[in-house]
Design a protein around this motif. Structure first.
Motif, PDB file in Angstrom:
ATOM      1  N   GLY A 100       0.793  -1.219   0.000  1.00  0.00           N
ATOM      2  CA  GLY A 100       0.000   0.000   0.000  1.00  0.00           C
ATOM      3  C   GLY A 100       0.828   1.273   0.000  1.00  0.00           C
ATOM      4  N   GLN A 101       2.132   1.140  -0.089  1.00  0.00           N
ATOM      5  CA  GLN A 101       2.970   2.333  -0.054  1.00  0.00           C
ATOM      6  C   GLN A 101       3.258   2.820  -1.476  1.00  0.00           C
ATOM      7  OE1 GLN A 101       5.979   0.399   2.206  1.00  0.00           O
ATOM      8  NE2 GLN A 101       5.451   1.534   4.057  1.00  0.00           N
ATOM      9  N   GLY A 102       2.165   3.210  -2.107  1.00  0.00           N
ATOM     10  CA  GLY A 102       2.298   3.631  -3.507  1.00  0.00           C
ATOM     11  C   GLY A 102       3.295   4.756  -3.701  1.00  0.00           C
ATOM     12  N   GLY A 103       3.280   5.676  -2.772  1.00  0.00           N
ATOM     13  CA  GLY A 103       4.189   6.815  -2.887  1.00  0.00           C
ATOM     14  C   GLY A 103       5.644   6.372  -2.901  1.00  0.00           C
ATOM     15  N   ASP A 104       5.938   5.473  -1.995  1.00  0.00           N
ATOM     16  CA  ASP A 104       7.317   4.971  -1.929  1.00  0.00           C
ATOM     17  C   ASP A 104       7.709   4.283  -3.228  1.00  0.00           C
ATOM     18  OD1 ASP A 104       7.103   3.970   1.556  1.00  0.00           O
ATOM     19  OD2 ASP A 104       7.444   5.910   0.587  1.00  0.00           O
ATOM     20  N   PHE A 105       6.714   3.604  -3.752  1.00  0.00           N
ATOM     21  CA  PHE A 105       6.974   2.847  -4.973  1.00  0.00           C
ATOM     22  C   PHE A 105       7.377   3.778  -6.110  1.00  0.00           C
ATOM     23  CE2 PHE A 105       5.044   0.931  -8.858  1.00  0.00           C
ATOM     24  CZ  PHE A 105       6.028  -0.022  -9.032  1.00  0.00           C
ATOM     25  N   SER A 106       6.621   4.850  -6.268  1.00  0.00           N
ATOM     26  CA  SER A 106       6.948   5.726  -7.388  1.00  0.00           C
ATOM     27  C   SER A 106       8.246   6.486  -7.133  1.00  0.00           C
ATOM     28  CB  SER A 106       5.799   6.684  -7.682  1.00  0.00           C
ATOM     29  OG  SER A 106       5.774   7.715  -6.734  1.00  0.00           O
ATOM     30  N   ASP A 107       8.542   6.730  -5.862  1.00  0.00           N
ATOM     31  CA  ASP A 107       9.835   7.332  -5.542  1.00  0.00           C
ATOM     32  C   ASP A 107      10.965   6.425  -5.981  1.00  0.00           C
ATOM     33  OD1 ASP A 107       8.992   9.006  -2.415  1.00  0.00           O
ATOM     34  OD2 ASP A 107       8.789   9.588  -4.525  1.00  0.00           O
ATOM     35  N   LEU A 108      10.723   5.159  -5.714  1.00  0.00           N
ATOM     36  CA  LEU A 108      11.712   4.154  -6.068  1.00  0.00           C
ATOM     37  C   LEU A 108      11.987   4.203  -7.564  1.00  0.00           C
ATOM     38  CD1 LEU A 108      13.283   1.801  -4.841  1.00  0.00           C
ATOM     39  CD2 LEU A 108      11.302   0.354  -5.264  1.00  0.00           C
ATOM     40  N   LEU A 109      10.887   4.237  -8.323  1.00  0.00           N
ATOM     41  CA  LEU A 109      11.040   4.298  -9.776  1.00  0.00           C
ATOM     42  C   LEU A 109      11.716   5.602 -10.187  1.00  0.00           C
ATOM     43  CD1 LEU A 109       7.740   2.920 -11.304  1.00  0.00           C
ATOM     44  CD2 LEU A 109      10.002   1.877 -11.272  1.00  0.00           C
ATOM     45  N   GLY A 110      11.288   6.683  -9.525  1.00  0.00           N
ATOM     46  CA  GLY A 110      11.863   7.976  -9.859  1.00  0.00           C
ATOM     47  C   GLY A 110      13.361   7.998  -9.626  1.00  0.00           C
ATOM     48  N   GLY A 111      13.768   7.295  -8.577  1.00  0.00           N
ATOM     49  CA  GLY A 111      15.190   7.222  -8.273  1.00  0.00           C
ATOM     50  C   GLY A 111      15.965   6.550  -9.398  1.00  0.00           C
ATOM     51  N   ILE A 112      15.434   5.450  -9.844  1.00  0.00           N
ATOM     52  CA  ILE A 112      16.085   4.740 -10.946  1.00  0.00           C
ATOM     53  C   ILE A 112      16.106   5.611 -12.184  1.00  0.00           C
ATOM     54  CG2 ILE A 112      15.787   2.819 -12.562  1.00  0.00           C
ATOM     55  CD1 ILE A 112      14.512   1.297 -10.238  1.00  0.00           C
ATOM     56  N   PHE A 113      14.997   6.272 -12.322  1.00  0.00           N
ATOM     57  CA  PHE A 113      14.758   7.066 -13.512  1.00  0.00           C
ATOM     58  C   PHE A 113      15.786   8.164 -13.702  1.00  0.00           C
ATOM     59  CE2 PHE A 113      12.105   8.417 -16.741  1.00  0.00           C
ATOM     60  CZ  PHE A 113      11.937   9.775 -16.670  1.00  0.00           C
ATOM     61  N   ASN A 114      16.099   8.841 -12.628  1.00  0.00           N
ATOM     62  CA  ASN A 114      16.958  10.020 -12.768  1.00  0.00           C
ATOM     63  C   ASN A 114      18.442   9.721 -12.595  1.00  0.00           C
ATOM     64  OD1 ASN A 114      15.076  12.059 -13.345  1.00  0.00           O
ATOM     65  ND2 ASN A 114      14.355  11.931 -11.230  1.00  0.00           N
ATOM     66  N   ARG A 115      18.724   8.565 -12.117  1.00  0.00           N
ATOM     67  CA  ARG A 115      20.110   8.278 -11.780  1.00  0.00           C
ATOM     68  C   ARG A 115      20.938   7.984 -13.047  1.00  0.00           C
ATOM     69  NH1 ARG A 115      21.567   3.394  -9.985  1.00  0.00           N
ATOM     70  NH2 ARG A 115      19.476   2.996  -9.241  1.00  0.00           N
ATOM     71  N   GLY A 116      22.169   8.412 -12.988  1.00  0.00           N
ATOM     72  CA  GLY A 116      23.122   8.005 -14.014  1.00  0.00           C
ATOM     73  C   GLY A 116      22.856   8.610 -15.373  1.00  0.00           C
ATOM     74  N   ARG A 117      22.012   9.627 -15.399  1.00  0.00           N
ATOM     75  CA  ARG A 117      21.729  10.208 -16.705  1.00  0.00           C
ATOM     76  C   ARG A 117      22.699  11.351 -16.958  1.00  0.00           C
ATOM     77  NH1 ARG A 117      18.926   8.202 -19.829  1.00  0.00           N
ATOM     78  NH2 ARG A 117      18.068   6.723 -18.394  1.00  0.00           N
TER      79      ARG A 117
ATOM     80  N   ASN B 221       2.366   9.012 -11.183  1.00  0.00           N
ATOM     81  CA  ASN B 221       1.830   8.065 -10.209  1.00  0.00           C
ATOM     82  C   ASN B 221       0.337   7.904 -10.408  1.00  0.00           C
ATOM     83  OD1 ASN B 221       1.148   6.555  -8.067  1.00  0.00           O
ATOM     84  ND2 ASN B 221       2.083   7.877  -6.511  1.00  0.00           N
ATOM     85  N   ALA B 222      -0.070   6.687 -10.740  1.00  0.00           N
ATOM     86  CA  ALA B 222      -1.503   6.429 -10.917  1.00  0.00           C
ATOM     87  C   ALA B 222      -1.854   5.140 -10.203  1.00  0.00           C
ATOM     88  CB  ALA B 222      -1.833   6.348 -12.399  1.00  0.00           C
ATOM     89  N   GLY B 223      -2.656   5.244  -9.206  1.00  0.00           N
ATOM     90  CA  GLY B 223      -3.098   4.066  -8.467  1.00  0.00           C
ATOM     91  C   GLY B 223      -1.946   3.278  -7.888  1.00  0.00           C
ATOM     92  N   GLY B 224      -0.939   3.961  -7.432  1.00  0.00           N
ATOM     93  CA  GLY B 224       0.173   3.278  -6.799  1.00  0.00           C
ATOM     94  C   GLY B 224       1.196   2.776  -7.797  1.00  0.00           C
ATOM     95  N   PHE B 225       0.932   2.946  -9.062  1.00  0.00           N
ATOM     96  CA  PHE B 225       1.888   2.475 -10.064  1.00  0.00           C
ATOM     97  C   PHE B 225       2.374   3.649 -10.891  1.00  0.00           C
ATOM     98  CE2 PHE B 225       3.075   0.452 -14.106  1.00  0.00           C
ATOM     99  CZ  PHE B 225       3.997  -0.458 -13.598  1.00  0.00           C
ATOM    100  N   ALA B 226       3.655   3.650 -11.189  1.00  0.00           N
ATOM    101  CA  ALA B 226       4.215   4.770 -11.944  1.00  0.00           C
ATOM    102  C   ALA B 226       4.160   4.477 -13.443  1.00  0.00           C
ATOM    103  CB  ALA B 226       5.649   5.011 -11.499  1.00  0.00           C
ATOM    104  N   PHE B 227       3.365   5.247 -14.136  1.00  0.00           N
ATOM    105  CA  PHE B 227       3.299   5.105 -15.596  1.00  0.00           C
ATOM    106  C   PHE B 227       4.136   6.196 -16.252  1.00  0.00           C
ATOM    107  CE2 PHE B 227      -0.667   3.058 -14.301  1.00  0.00           C
ATOM    108  CZ  PHE B 227      -0.574   1.882 -15.037  1.00  0.00           C
ATOM    109  N   PRO B 228       4.837   5.837 -17.291  1.00  0.00           N
ATOM    110  CA  PRO B 228       5.571   6.889 -17.990  1.00  0.00           C
ATOM    111  C   PRO B 228       4.617   7.714 -18.847  1.00  0.00           C
ATOM    112  CG  PRO B 228       5.965   4.772 -19.049  1.00  0.00           C
ATOM    113  CD  PRO B 228       5.019   4.521 -17.905  1.00  0.00           C
TER     114      PRO B 228
END
Ligand code: ZN
Ligand code: ZN
Length: 384
Positions: free
Chosen positions: A107-124, A194-201
């Motif tokens: 149920g920690q949707g926010g954390d989940f999208s943060d997680l994705l966001g972290g991957i997303f921005n790293r190393g670019r 972030n949509a329904g706990g899932f991060a969509f691009p």
């Protein structure tokens, strides 16, 4: 982070193992790219599709940072309950798409999208544009003379198409300046929503998917990076091309963007009519007038053929009007090296003016052939 990553197995696309070295990946990609290149596979949408797939896979796996992100993203999803096969069509147990993200991540949707966001921005690092794009297919008309259609011809076609702007060399930024990486999406052109706990691009609203921002647009193209240009394409038209034929010249369409392949050029062929020759399949037909005496007595007549000059045709005695003679191998050249024929139909020409002597001679002839009644059976056949 791209949702596609979870569904696509780039290693499988390239046919390499997960621990393949950069060198192995490069070699495999080059081999596949050569085999699948659209120039080598015209009119083959499957090869084209595979070509795109391989290019996309290589784009990720050849970039150390992207490859690490991709591996991490897939590992994370695999460990999140998708099984060792990863998230995708090949996942054991299939049907695991309907997983509830809240269940997965407590149920920690926010954390989940943060997680994705972290991957997303790293190393670019530097600005990297989004996907390569294939150039558009183009269509043009081409009028050919009858002879050029028979022989085949290479013609320059002037095409007005979009191409990279000369002033800014396609960057869209005023010469001397450069576009800079979009801060909202880090140059990716997509942001995670972030949509329904899932991060969509989704397409980055700041740069509208370009991944880059231009402060000072190029004045020539107003920042588009593309401009209308006249290009000359050498179109090779094969021998024997038919009227209304449609020829596809692979890779001669609009150039691709960001390293994508060029589109194709469709050429609609219009062949001019010839005053004498008519085309029927691989044969050429025409009508040759003969005199009554040539047809009745037999003769040798000289007739033209396309390109190859004249030939002598032997008319046997007693040839009827409308009879067709075949001149072998002077017709349309085919791809397999064979050639059609020329079909000459003879037609008895009746003189419109007669000299007195000729008239007397014909009257003598008529008297001598009174027995020959060509209409003898006419009434019988008509049932009268
Ligand atoms: Zn420009
Ligand atoms: Zn952006």
């Amino acid at each position: 982070m791209n949702k596609d990553w979870l569904e696509k197995d780039f290693y499988a696309s390239l046919g390499v193992s997960k621990d393949a070295t950069a060198d192995e990946i490069k070699k495999k990609y080059r081999k596949l790219a050569r085999e699948l290149h659209p120039d080598k596979n015209p009119d083959n949408p499957k090869a084209e599709e595979k070509f795109k797939e391989v290019s996309e896979a290589y784009d990720i796996l050849s970039d150390t940072d992207k490859r690490r992100e991709y591996d991490e993203a897939r590992t994370m999803f695999a460990s999140g309950g998708f099984g060792p096969g990863g998230y995708g069509a090949g996942a054991p147990g299939g049907g695991s798409y309907n997983v509830n993200m809240d269940d997965l991540f407590g149920g920690q949707g926010g954390d989940f999208s943060d997680l994705l966001g972290g991957i997303f921005n790293r190393g670019r690092g530097g600005a990297r544009s989004p996907q390569p794009r294939r150039g558009e297919d183009l269509e043009t008309e081409l009028n050919l003379s009858f002879d050029d259609a028979l022989d085949g011809v290479t013609v320059p076609l002037n095409l007005r198409t979009e191409a990279a702007c000369d002033s800014c060399r396609g960057t869209g930024a005023k010469p001397g300046t450069m576009p800079h990486t979009c801060p909202s999406c880090g140059g990716q052109g997509q942001v995670a929503r972030n949509a329904g706990g899932f991060a969509f691009p989704e397409t980055c609203p700041t740069c509208r998917g370009r991944g880059q921002l231009i402060d000072d647009p190029c004045t020539a193209c107003r920042g588009a990076g593309r401009a209308m240009k006249t290009r000359t394409v050498q179109a090779r038209i094969p021998a024997g091309v038919k009227d209304d034929a449609r020829i596809r010249l692979a890779g001669k369409g609009t150039p691709g963007e960001r390293g994508g392949p060029a589109g194709d050029l469709m050429v609609n062929i219009h062949v001019a009519a010839h005053p004498l020759f008519t085309r029927k399949g691989d044969n050429i037909t025409f009508t040759a007038p003969v005199t009554f005496s040539e047809a009745a007595l037999g003769s040798q007549i000289t007739v033209p053929t396309p390109r190859d000059g004249n030939v002598t045709l032997k008319i046997p005695a007693g040839t009827t009007t409308g009879k067709t003679f075949r001149v072998k191998g002077k017709g349309i050249k085919r791809k397999d090296g064979k050639q059609g024929d020329v079909l000459v139909t003879v037609e008895v020409a009746v003189p419109q003016k007669l000299s007195d002597e000729a008239r007397v001679a014909l009257e003598t002839y008529a008297g001598l052939t009174e027995d020959h009644d060509p209409r003898r059976d006419l009434m019988t056949l008509a049932g009268q």
